[in-house]
Scaffold this motif. Structure first.
Motif, mmCIF file in Angstrom:
data_model
loop_
_atom_site.group_PDB
_atom_site.id
_atom_site.type_symbol
_atom_site.label_atom_id
_atom_site.label_comp_id
_atom_site.label_asym_id
_atom_site.label_seq_id
_atom_site.Cartn_x
_atom_site.Cartn_y
_atom_site.Cartn_z
ATOM 1 N N PHE A 111 0.861 -1.181 0.000
ATOM 2 C CA PHE A 111 0.000 0.000 0.000
ATOM 3 C C PHE A 111 0.897 1.230 0.000
ATOM 4 O O PHE A 111 2.083 1.152 0.302
ATOM 5 C CB PHE A 111 -0.961 0.019 1.203
ATOM 6 C CG PHE A 111 -0.285 0.185 2.538
ATOM 7 C CD1 PHE A 111 0.089 1.442 2.983
ATOM 8 C CD2 PHE A 111 -0.029 -0.915 3.352
ATOM 9 C CE1 PHE A 111 0.712 1.600 4.214
ATOM 10 C CE2 PHE A 111 0.594 -0.766 4.574
ATOM 11 C CZ PHE A 111 0.966 0.497 5.009
ATOM 12 N N ILE A 117 -6.874 1.416 3.416
ATOM 13 C CA ILE A 117 -6.532 0.095 3.955
ATOM 14 C C ILE A 117 -7.381 -0.220 5.182
ATOM 15 O O ILE A 117 -7.940 0.685 5.819
ATOM 16 C CB ILE A 117 -5.018 -0.015 4.311
ATOM 17 C CG1 ILE A 117 -4.629 0.998 5.395
ATOM 18 C CG2 ILE A 117 -4.152 0.151 3.093
ATOM 19 C CD1 ILE A 117 -3.232 0.753 5.968
ATOM 20 N N SER A 123 -10.388 1.264 9.357
ATOM 21 C CA SER A 123 -10.200 1.494 7.927
ATOM 22 C C SER A 123 -10.024 2.983 7.673
ATOM 23 O O SER A 123 -10.609 3.825 8.362
ATOM 24 C CB SER A 123 -11.433 0.978 7.176
ATOM 25 O OG SER A 123 -11.345 1.345 5.828
ATOM 26 N N ASN A 158 -5.731 -3.957 1.575
ATOM 27 C CA ASN A 158 -5.789 -2.737 0.767
ATOM 28 C C ASN A 158 -7.084 -2.777 -0.031
ATOM 29 O O ASN A 158 -7.255 -3.614 -0.918
ATOM 30 C CB ASN A 158 -4.573 -2.682 -0.167
ATOM 31 C CG ASN A 158 -4.467 -1.346 -0.869
ATOM 32 O OD1 ASN A 158 -5.456 -0.641 -1.025
ATOM 33 N ND2 ASN A 158 -3.260 -0.991 -1.284
#
Lengths: 252, 460
Positions: A111, A117, A123, A158
């Motif tokens: 990432f 992510i 998140s 991701n």
């Protein structure tokens, strides 16, 4: 008049030290070169770290020999340095763990800034990766700080669209490398891999930072098939190394 | 707003050098400015015809005069020029690349140009960004970006203003956090952009804080492709003060010199020799009207662009197009009825605007069409293709006449309506209302809009 014999008399006790320093320097230079060649297909960070490690090992051996040559017992000094090192490691294990994790996550975790992510149940969009933490911006505008060590230890997902396609390869150029020529030659070289890359996303070279000594860039590629990811990364790193070998002054 | 330090970037340079300069003035390593006042206009150099001289330079001069700008540095592709040229408060920095790279660069920019203007439907150029020629296009843009970065370290610019599609990657390549504006001068229609180009265009457009286009429909289309971007519509512009009215005697003398008789009825087309400019449509229309209007003459003014000229990039396509037009004139038996003047100095052009009955902008596709505004400033009615950006300013029959270039006979019909306007009422109305419409495209209006935009991006 001071004769040559007198001068040699002053210099002679230090002669072995000078020899050891010169030999150590030459060996370190050769080690740096050999490790650089051996690591040419690795990521630039890995190659740089391995070269630095090689030079440090040679320097420590050289330093030990110098101590012996001037009549000191290196055992005690090495012991003291070792104990100090262990103390520092124990005292700073948390931040050092995060710092180390950042190093490895830079290389191995797929990432980058701008991706969304999911890690440890939270998140957000990655907006900063610093030596200690990775900062996420959640959907409700909250800043979430994730210790870097968690990114190595835990599962990271991701969720950015087509994240699997993107391969970002860091490149460092020395100040003497002509960037327009490098980019032009690199793009020509990458046209050979186009069957493995998504035709809608040609390679893009982006400048990340620049100092008087070097320019840090990122080459972004979008692959066609997920299983090609590793092979393409290796192939592109090889092509980058060959290109930089041709262009004097290239750093990796 | 404190005066700004501006870096402007165009492909076409403001000044073209007509002959090699002596001494080390062409030494690429020399950063000592060549003072333009020590050289002679028309002998050593000339101002490039077209937008950079008629539009961009007057704006820069005005913003410098009004204190909006403290200095301006202008970076352009100019392989036959000294590296640095001083022109008052504006410093020109010239980029040179070698001939092989120039060929690759030229191939890519022509492909983008053709695709956007839909010149050759058989050649889609889908894989353009994967070609070796594209690597040379990237080379030129990176070279430009590197020069701009070097200048930025010396001058600490407040804003970068990049013009036209040839320079599109520069904003992305600069990698600077400072404000960057991009002006897209050509048409923009998502349907003409291949699927394989879109991600790359978006990456490049992401390099800018504001994207300026010349018509509302281009703004809508660009916003659809690039929803994250800030898109502004600003009409291109001219300084009315640059358009003088020559005396009747001068007009007559110039007309005679160019081969026009006192009783000839003149239709004027001004535009470089390029298929996109649609001079062939005007010739076909004259062929249709030739018998009904035996005094009708078509005058085609223009040469190649900077890209095609020998003092420019040497990427000529104008010669072939002119040959084709001349052959069309022979096929239609219009010898003597169609005049090719080539490039004309502004004084001669002013005379032709005064001499003509009306002007025609016959382009198959046109980013804007400032020649229609020039026509209005000279009080002449204009017939404009509905594929030009300026068409959105024209109300058919009120301040101009619109035609569809794909409808055979449409242009001839519109020309006939002006040729058969015995009372002159239609022409007078179009000219009067046209002059009013020209205010949308005046330097005065544009300077305010550009100043506001500069203030917004630098103070946001």
């Amino acid at each position: 008049m001071v004769g040559l014999a007198t001068i040699w008399g002053w210099f002679a006790p230090y002669f072995p030290v000078v020899v050891i320093v010169v030999v150590t320097t030459v060996v370190a230079w050769v080690a740096d070169l050999i490790i650089g060649r051996l690591m040419r297909q690795s990521t630039p960070q890995m190659a740089r770290t391995a070269r630095r490690l090689g030079v440090v090992v040679v320097a420590v051996i050289g330093g030990t020999l110098v101590l012996q040559a001037v009549g000191l017992n290196p055992t005690v000094i090495l012991l003291v340095i070792g104990l100090l090192g262990v103390t520092v490691l124990v005292a700073l294990r948390e931040p050092l763990g995060n710092y180390g994790a950042k190093y490895f996550s830079d290389i191995y975790t797929p990432f980058k800034i701008g991706d969304t992510i999911l890690v440890q149940g939270v998140s957000g969009k990655v907006i900063e990766i610093n030596p200690m933490t990775t900062v996420l911006l959640s959907e409700n505008d909250q800043l979430i700080s994730v210790p870097n060590v968690a990114l190595i230890r835990d599962v990271v997902i991701n969720t950015s669209p087509q994240a699997w396609k993107e391969v970002a390869i860091p490149v460092s150029l020395g100040a003497t490398v002509d960037l327009p020529t490098f980019e032009s030659d690199l793009l020509k070289s990458l046209t050979k891999l186009r069957l493995r890359l998504d035709p809608r996303f040609p390679p893009v070279l982006t400048t990340k930072s620049r100092t008087a000594q070097s320019t840090d860039l990122v080459l972004t590629l979008m692959i066609r098939r997920p299983e090609d990811r590793d092979a393409i990364t290796l192939e592109v790193n090889k092509r980058l190394a060959e290109l930089l070998d041709r262009m004097r002054g290239g750093l990796r | 707003m404190a005066p700004l330090s501006l870096c402007i970037n165009t492909q076409t340079p403001l000044i073209q050098f007509l002959r090699p300069l002596e001494g080390d003035r062409l030494d690429p390593a020399s950063r000592d400015p060549t003072d333009l006042t020590t050289l002679r206009e028309g002998v050593d150099y000339r101002f490039s015809p077209g937008g950079v001289t008629r539009m961009v330079y007057p704006l820069i001069r005005r913003l410098l005069r009004e204190g909006v700008l403290s200095e301006a540095h202008w970076v352009a592709l100019n392989p036959h020029a000294p590296p640095v040229v001083r022109l008052g408060a504006t410093t020109l920095h010239n980029v040179a690349i070698d001939v092989e790279r120039m060929a690759g660069y030229g191939k890519v920019k022509e492909a983008i140009w053709s695709r956007i203007h839909e010149i050759d439907a058989t050649e889609r150029h889908d894989d353009l960004f994967w070609t070796e020629a594209f690597a040379e296009y990237a080379y030129y843009n990176r070279t430009t970006a590197e020069l701009i970065q070097t200048l930025d370290r010396e001058h600490d610019f407040d804003v970068f203003y990049v013009h036209d599609f040839q320079q599109m990657p520069v904003g992305h390549m600069l990698g600077s956090l400072k404000p960057k504006i991009f002006r897209w001068h050509i048409p923009f229609d998502v349907a003409t952009i291949p699927e394989q180009w879109r991600a790359m265009l978006t990456t490049y457009l992401d390099g800018y804080d504001v994207i300026v286009v010349s018509a509302e429909r281009y703004a809508d289309a660009l916003q659809a492709l690039h929803p994250r971007g800030k898109v502004l519509r600003l009409y291109p512009y001219l300084d009315p003060a640059d358009y003088g009215q020559p005396s009747r005697a001068t007009v007559n003398a110039t007309s005679a010199r160019l081969g026009l008789g006192p009783r000839d009825v003149v239709a004027l087309v001004v535009g470089r020799m390029d298929p996109i400019k649609g001079q062939d449509l005007a010739i076909e229309a004259v062929a249709t009207l030739a018998e009904e209007h035996p005094r009708l003459k078509l005058v085609l003014v223009g040469n190649g662009s900077f890209s095609g000229s020998s003092t420019g990039l040497g990427l000529s396509k104008s010669g072939a197009w002119r040959d084709r037009l001349e052959s069309l004139v022979r096929e239609r038996h219009l010898e003597g009825r169609v005049l090719f003047t080539g490039h004309l100095p502004q004084d001669d052009l002013d005379c032709l605007y005064e001499r003509c009955r009306f002007t025609v902008l016959p382009s198959v596709k046109e980013g804007f069409g400032l020649v229609a505004v020039e026509s209005w400033l000279h009080g002449r009615p204009t017939i404009v293709t509905d594929r030009a950006g300026i068409a959105e300013l024209i109300r058919d029959g009120v301040n101009g006449l619109l035609f569809d270039p794909e409808r055979p006979g449409d242009l001839a019909e519109k020309m006939r309506s002006l040729l058969e306007d015995r009372s002159g009422k239609l022409r007078a109305r179009l000219a009067r209302n046209g002059r009013t419409a020209s205010r949308h495209c005046s330097l005065e209006t544009a300077a305010r809009a550009e100043e506001q935009m500069l203030a917004e991006v630098t103070e946001a």
